[in-house]
Design an enzyme around this catalytic site. Structure first.
Site, PDB file in Angstrom:
ATOM      1  N   HIS A 263       0.484  -1.242   0.076  1.00 12.10           N
ATOM      2  CA  HIS A 263       0.264  -0.238   0.331  1.00 12.10           C
ATOM      3  C   HIS A 263       0.759   1.603  -0.282  1.00 12.10           C
ATOM      4  O   HIS A 263       1.725   1.191   0.517  1.00 12.10           O
ATOM      5  CB  HIS A 263      -1.201   0.303   1.390  1.00 12.10           C
ATOM      6  CG  HIS A 263      -1.822  -1.091   0.951  1.00 12.10           C
ATOM      7  ND1 HIS A 263      -2.361  -1.669   1.894  1.00 12.10           N
ATOM      8  CD2 HIS A 263      -2.608  -1.825  -0.229  1.00 12.10           C
ATOM      9  CE1 HIS A 263      -3.932  -2.683   1.564  1.00 12.10           C
ATOM     10  NE2 HIS A 263      -4.194  -2.100   0.266  1.00 12.10           N
TER      11      HIS A 263
ATOM     12  N   GLU B 118       2.031   4.087   3.134  1.00 14.97           N
ATOM     13  CA  GLU B 118       2.572   2.965   4.171  1.00 14.97           C
ATOM     14  C   GLU B 118       3.528   3.018   4.297  1.00 14.97           C
ATOM     15  O   GLU B 118       4.407   2.125   4.557  1.00 14.97           O
ATOM     16  CB  GLU B 118       2.015   1.837   4.607  1.00 14.97           C
ATOM     17  CG  GLU B 118      -0.084   1.379   4.896  1.00 14.97           C
ATOM     18  CD  GLU B 118      -0.389   0.656   4.741  1.00 14.97           C
ATOM     19  OE1 GLU B 118       0.372  -0.883   4.668  1.00 14.97           O
ATOM     20  OE2 GLU B 118      -1.722   0.473   4.269  1.00 14.97           O
TER      21      GLU B 118
ATOM     22  N   ARG C 113      -3.088   5.095  -2.486  1.00 18.02           N
ATOM     23  CA  ARG C 113      -3.395   3.734  -1.532  1.00 18.02           C
ATOM     24  C   ARG C 113      -2.544   2.752  -2.209  1.00 18.02           C
ATOM     25  O   ARG C 113      -2.123   1.644  -2.037  1.00 18.02           O
ATOM     26  CB  ARG C 113      -4.200   3.568  -0.446  1.00 18.02           C
ATOM     27  CG  ARG C 113      -4.361   2.064  -0.361  1.00 18.02           C
ATOM     28  CD  ARG C 113      -5.802   1.702   0.425  1.00 18.02           C
ATOM     29  NE  ARG C 113      -6.606   0.233   0.510  1.00 18.02           N
ATOM     30  CZ  ARG C 113      -6.802  -0.020   1.438  1.00 18.02           C
ATOM     31  NH1 ARG C 113      -5.822   0.300   2.516  1.00 18.02           N
ATOM     32  NH2 ARG C 113      -6.433  -1.186   1.163  1.00 18.02           N
TER      33      ARG C 113
ATOM     34  N   HIS D 227       3.344  -4.129   6.780  1.00 14.60           N
ATOM     35  CA  HIS D 227       2.651  -2.268   6.190  1.00 14.60           C
ATOM     36  C   HIS D 227       2.312  -1.799   7.763  1.00 14.60           C
ATOM     37  O   HIS D 227       2.808  -2.077   8.283  1.00 14.60           O
ATOM     38  CB  HIS D 227       0.321  -3.151   6.510  1.00 14.60           C
ATOM     39  CG  HIS D 227      -0.016  -3.867   5.419  1.00 14.60           C
ATOM     40  ND1 HIS D 227      -0.440  -4.254   4.290  1.00 14.60           N
ATOM     41  CD2 HIS D 227       0.825  -5.350   4.981  1.00 14.60           C
ATOM     42  CE1 HIS D 227      -0.466  -4.853   3.351  1.00 14.60           C
ATOM     43  NE2 HIS D 227       0.131  -6.180   3.526  1.00 14.60           N
TER      44      HIS D 227
ATOM     45  N   GLU E 140       1.355  -5.303  10.755  1.00 15.05           N
ATOM     46  CA  GLU E 140       0.658  -3.995  11.143  1.00 15.05           C
ATOM     47  C   GLU E 140       1.833  -3.014  11.733  1.00 15.05           C
ATOM     48  O   GLU E 140       1.898  -3.042  13.227  1.00 15.05           O
ATOM     49  CB  GLU E 140      -0.685  -3.772  11.512  1.00 15.05           C
ATOM     50  CG  GLU E 140      -0.966  -4.861  10.765  1.00 15.05           C
ATOM     51  CD  GLU E 140      -1.758  -3.696   9.162  1.00 15.05           C
ATOM     52  OE1 GLU E 140      -1.887  -2.987   8.942  1.00 15.05           O
ATOM     53  OE2 GLU E 140      -2.129  -4.375   8.323  1.00 15.05           O
TER      54      GLU E 140
END
Lengths: 94, 306
Positions: free
Chosen positions: B66, B69, B124, B194, B268
């Protein structure tokens, strides 16, 4: 083309308490151009979930009043996205 | 955006390309660069192979699926640097690199990453065009062939989570999928990075069913997050994608798992929303340092148990 700017755009955090409040968020997503940060799309929003989204300067007032009308507490995580974009480069060159 | 490449700063695509060349030049004994394909806008997709021999266990890692990020590509660069720097000096890293390879894709969504630097920091998706729509881009983490069509809410090109016209329709997805498939006998783990929300996730995302080796994955994720927290007490939660974050289909993690890679994880990274995608550069170093501990633990586990 000049890069897109995000002056005075905000990132809000809400935690919908029930299905009714969840639907308020989903409805807001349809009527305002919200950029979902977490979760990544409005269809993932469920009750008691932390929801972060970016809203334009123009859309903020209508989002704010819809949240107030629904008695939904919200927190402003970022007051000015553009300012935060500039502040992210906070390390000087080696 | 001026100046040289720095591990403590966000680097634009040009700097990252130059950095990949520099890493190969500096450590040709342990680093090689493989072009696995190109993007819609004809940018190269580079994987850095860290390790010495071909026929042995490997871990595939990707960053920046993405575009916005940014801390994710920063971690992949950090990992390559730390791995090569500490090889021969640090006992664990030396053991790891003596016995296994790492394939590191520092930026998966190259076109999107460039767009996020030059035009729209909040971008994104990738930058592919779609017939009959003026909206651009596909969410590459909805484009893998893992229950791809099961979510009707991701089939509109204007959505940020648009899954694309078909599974692996995107050049980037296809290149990664082909590379992993062609190295399937050696790849024992897949890790994707991510941001944000501080989680360590594993399959599944498209179903609430638990994977057959669920207990094993929980164990790895638990110890991995514990290792991570030892550095700065940063708390990560862990669990299957569907119940820990939210249900998703077409994710790379589920696809890799179903392909037969039984240890697949998604990080994440920081933070939990104070900065979100706009994590300041001053937080890159601590984020990478703590993440390194978890990745090293996962790698050690793979070495011992696969």
């Amino acid at each position: 083309v000049a890069p897109l700017r995000f002056d005075r755009e905000k990132v809000l955090r809400v935690i919908p308490q029930d299905e009714k409040q969840t639907n308020v968020i989903k409805h807001l997503a349809q009527t305002n151009e919200l950029d979902f940060w977490y979760p990544d799309a409005p269809h993932h929003v469920t009750a008691n979930m932390t929801v972060d989204f970016r809203v334009s300067e123009k859309g903020f007032q209508s989002v704010q009043s819809a949240l107030d009308q629904s008695n939904m507490h919200y927190e402003i995580l970022i007051r000015d996205v553009q300012e935060e974009i500039e502040k992210q480069f906070d390390v000087k060159e080696d | 955006t001026t100046g040289r490449h720095s591990y403590a700063k966000y680097n634009n695509w040009d700097k990252i390309v130059a950095w990949t060349e520099k890493m190969v030049g500096k450590r040709p004994d342990v680093v090689s660069r493989i072009k696995i394909g190109s993007t819609v806008e004809d940018n190269p997709l580079y994987v850095l192979k860290i390790g010495k021999e071909n026929e042995r266990r490997a871990i595939f890692m990707d960053c920046g699926i993405h575009a916005r990020e940014w801390v994710s590509p920063a971690f992949c660069q950090w990992f390559v640097y730390q791995a090569t720097k500490s090889y021969g000096k640090n006992k664990i890293m030396t053991k790891l690199l003596d016995r296994m390879n790492f394939y590191v894709l520092p930026v998966f969504n190259v076109d999107g990453y460039i767009w996020s630097w030059t035009q729209n920091r909040m971008w994104r998706k990738n930058r592919s065009k779609h017939p009959n729509s003026t909206c651009i881009g596909t969410d590459l983490n909805r484009n893998f062939n893992a229950s791809w069509s099961s979510s009707p809410s991701t089939n509109h090109p204007c959505m940020d989570t648009y899954r694309g016209p078909a599974p692996e329709s995107e050049k980037e997805t296809k290149a990664v999928a082909d590379f992993i498939q062609s190295h399937l006998t050696s790849i024992k783990a897949y890790i994707t990075f991510h941001s944000y929300s501080q989680m360590l996730l594993f399959p599944y995302g498209y179903t609430s069913k638990l994977p057959p080796n669920y207990k094993d994955l929980v164990k790895v994720a638990k110890i991995g997050t514990e290792a991570l927290s030892t550095q700065y007490e940063t708390r990560y939660i862990y669990g299957p994608i569907a119940s820990t974050i939210y249900p998703t289909s077409g994710s790379s993690l589920d696809w890799a798992y179903n392909l037969g890679i039984k240890h697949t994880f998604a990080f994440e990274l920081r933070d939990q929303g104070r900065f979100g995608f706009l994590l300041p550069e001053s937080r890159i170093k601590p984020t990478c340092k703590e993440t390194m501990l978890a990745v090293k633990f996962i790698a050690k586990y793979i070495l011992k148990h696969t």
